[in-house]
Write a protein that holds these residues in place. Structure first.
Motif, PDB file in Angstrom:
ATOM      1  N   LEU A  39       0.868  -1.179   0.000  1.00 14.17           N
ATOM      2  CA  LEU A  39       0.000   0.000   0.000  1.00 14.17           C
ATOM      3  C   LEU A  39       0.899   1.220   0.000  1.00 14.17           C
ATOM      4  N   ASP A  40       0.764   2.078  -0.991  1.00 12.86           N
ATOM      5  CA  ASP A  40       1.662   3.242  -1.032  1.00 12.86           C
ATOM      6  C   ASP A  40       1.061   4.451  -0.310  1.00 12.86           C
ATOM      7  N   ASP A  41       1.811   5.521  -0.279  1.00  9.57           N
ATOM      8  CA  ASP A  41       1.397   6.718   0.463  1.00  9.57           C
ATOM      9  C   ASP A  41       0.248   7.472  -0.209  1.00  9.57           C
ATOM     10  N   GLN A  42      -0.111   7.050  -1.402  1.00 11.86           N
ATOM     11  CA  GLN A  42      -1.281   7.647  -2.065  1.00 11.86           C
ATOM     12  C   GLN A  42      -2.503   6.745  -1.957  1.00 11.86           C
ATOM     13  N   GLY A  43      -2.374   5.656  -1.195  1.00 11.21           N
ATOM     14  CA  GLY A  43      -3.498   4.740  -1.017  1.00 11.21           C
ATOM     15  C   GLY A  43      -3.635   3.725  -2.141  1.00 11.21           C
ATOM     16  N   ARG A  44      -2.637   3.674  -2.993  1.00  8.42           N
ATOM     17  CA  ARG A  44      -2.696   2.712  -4.102  1.00  8.42           C
ATOM     18  C   ARG A  44      -2.031   1.404  -3.697  1.00  8.42           C
ATOM     19  N   ILE A  45      -2.496   0.332  -4.309  1.00 12.50           N
ATOM     20  CA  ILE A  45      -1.946  -0.989  -4.013  1.00 12.50           C
ATOM     21  C   ILE A  45      -1.182  -1.502  -5.230  1.00 12.50           C
ATOM     22  N   HIS A  46       0.011  -2.024  -4.973  1.00  8.70           N
ATOM     23  CA  HIS A  46       0.850  -2.586  -6.033  1.00  8.70           C
ATOM     24  C   HIS A  46       1.179  -4.027  -5.650  1.00  8.70           C
ATOM     25  N   ALA A  47       1.051  -4.913  -6.609  1.00  3.01           N
ATOM     26  CA  ALA A  47       1.240  -6.332  -6.310  1.00  3.01           C
ATOM     27  C   ALA A  47       2.438  -6.894  -7.058  1.00  3.01           C
ATOM     28  N   GLY A  48       2.923  -8.010  -6.558  1.00  2.00           N
ATOM     29  CA  GLY A  48       4.023  -8.703  -7.227  1.00  2.00           C
ATOM     30  C   GLY A  48       4.004 -10.177  -6.884  1.00  2.00           C
ATOM     31  N   CYS A  49       4.673 -10.958  -7.697  1.00  2.00           N
ATOM     32  CA  CYS A  49       4.782 -12.406  -7.439  1.00  2.00           C
ATOM     33  C   CYS A  49       6.241 -12.817  -7.595  1.00  2.00           C
ATOM     34  N   ASN A  50       6.579 -14.002  -7.092  1.00  2.00           N
ATOM     35  CA  ASN A  50       7.953 -14.460  -7.301  1.00  2.00           C
ATOM     36  C   ASN A  50       8.113 -14.981  -8.723  1.00  2.00           C
ATOM     37  N   ALA A  66       6.752  -6.428  -6.100  1.00  5.56           N
ATOM     38  CA  ALA A  66       5.719  -5.450  -5.724  1.00  5.56           C
ATOM     39  C   ALA A  66       6.339  -4.064  -5.495  1.00  5.56           C
ATOM     40  N   LEU A  67       7.500  -4.040  -4.877  1.00  2.00           N
ATOM     41  CA  LEU A  67       8.167  -2.745  -4.655  1.00  2.00           C
ATOM     42  C   LEU A  67       8.559  -2.098  -5.984  1.00  2.00           C
ATOM     43  N   SER A  68       9.000  -2.910  -6.930  1.00  2.00           N
ATOM     44  CA  SER A  68       9.342  -2.368  -8.248  1.00  2.00           C
ATOM     45  C   SER A  68       8.112  -1.747  -8.903  1.00  2.00           C
ATOM     46  N   ALA A  69       6.977  -2.430  -8.770  1.00  2.00           N
ATOM     47  CA  ALA A  69       5.735  -1.898  -9.350  1.00  2.00           C
ATOM     48  C   ALA A  69       5.371  -0.565  -8.704  1.00  2.00           C
ATOM     49  N   MET A  70       5.600  -0.465  -7.392  1.00  2.00           N
ATOM     50  CA  MET A  70       5.295   0.777  -6.677  1.00  2.00           C
ATOM     51  C   MET A  70       6.191   1.919  -7.179  1.00  2.00           C
ATOM     52  N   VAL A  71       7.469   1.637  -7.304  1.00  2.00           N
ATOM     53  CA  VAL A  71       8.401   2.675  -7.764  1.00  2.00           C
ATOM     54  C   VAL A  71       8.072   3.080  -9.197  1.00  2.00           C
ATOM     55  N   LEU A  72       7.752   2.087 -10.012  1.00  2.00           N
ATOM     56  CA  LEU A  72       7.383   2.390 -11.399  1.00  2.00           C
ATOM     57  C   LEU A  72       6.164   3.313 -11.455  1.00  2.00           C
ATOM     58  N   ALA A  73       5.242   3.115 -10.505  1.00  2.00           N
ATOM     59  CA  ALA A  73       4.019   3.936 -10.471  1.00  2.00           C
ATOM     60  C   ALA A  73       4.267   5.312  -9.861  1.00  2.00           C
ATOM     61  N   GLY A  74       5.484   5.549  -9.380  1.00  2.00           N
ATOM     62  CA  GLY A  74       5.839   6.894  -8.927  1.00  2.00           C
ATOM     63  C   GLY A  74       5.858   7.108  -7.431  1.00  2.00           C
ATOM     64  N   SER A  75       5.791   6.027  -6.651  1.00  2.00           N
ATOM     65  CA  SER A  75       5.847   6.192  -5.198  1.00  2.00           C
ATOM     66  C   SER A  75       7.085   5.509  -4.614  1.00  2.00           C
ATOM     67  N   THR A  76       7.621   6.117  -3.564  1.00  2.00           N
ATOM     68  CA  THR A  76       8.748   5.515  -2.861  1.00  2.00           C
ATOM     69  C   THR A  76       8.454   5.370  -1.366  1.00  2.00           C
ATOM     70  N   HIS A  77       7.155   5.339  -1.014  1.00  2.00           N
ATOM     71  CA  HIS A  77       6.766   5.136   0.383  1.00  2.00           C
ATOM     72  C   HIS A  77       5.703   4.063   0.482  1.00  2.00           C
TER      73      HIS A  77
END
Ligand code: THU
Length: 141
Positions: A39-50, A66-77
């Motif tokens: 869950l990022d600081d904008q309330g968005r959810i990013h998912a990932g799998c192995n 999942a963290l890569s997806a979050m960073v790609l979407a523009g969040s680092t929190h």
């Protein structure tokens, strides 16, 4: 909402996203499928799998994905993380993923565990990675 609190609705959304991601896991070698949702600081959810690899060490964990997806979407929190593993033993992030989470999570960020049928134990990042090394160490005056 304070960062370390997670209402039930958000928890359910994280659970759903992580379980759906787990179904996409590519784990032909270990057969251990993992899904993660952040869950990022904008309330968005990013998912990932192995995503495993025939050259075993090159595999990627669900949390890293999942963290890569979050960073790609523009969040680092990341405000919260939920990880879904395989079978009865609760998955907890591996050592490498704990450090990767450390980059983007506060020490009190909730790290939730689950499997296909139930929620498991809940931790904070600081519980999983005490006395950790992070970005602040490199902010030398
Ligand atoms: N795995 C994850 O995706 N996250 C973890 O925190 C634990 C381990 C994956 C890596 C590998 O593809 C499989 O689970 C078995 O280790």
């Amino acid at each position: 909402m304070t960062p370390n609190l997670l209402d039930n609705d958000l928890q359910q959304q994280l659970l759903q996203a992580a379980r759906a991601a787990r179904l996409q896991a590519y784990a032909p070698y270990s057969k251990y499928r993992v899904g993660a949702a952040v869950l990022d600081d904008q309330g968005r959810i990013h998912a990932g799998c192995n995503v495993e690899n025939a050259a075993y060490p090159e595999g990627v964990c669900a949390e890293a994905s999942a963290l890569s997806a979050m960073v790609l979407a523009g969040s680092t929190h990341a405000r919260a993380v939920l990880v879904v593993g395989t079978g009865g033993a609760w998955v907890t992030p591996c050592g490498g993923c704990r450090q990767k989470l450390r980059e983007f999570c506060a020490p009190d960020a909730p790290i939730l565990t689950a499997n296909d049928t139930a929620m498991g134990p809940r931790y904070t990042l600081a519980q999983l990675l005490p006395e950790s090394f992070g970005p602040d160490h490199l902010n030398t005056p």
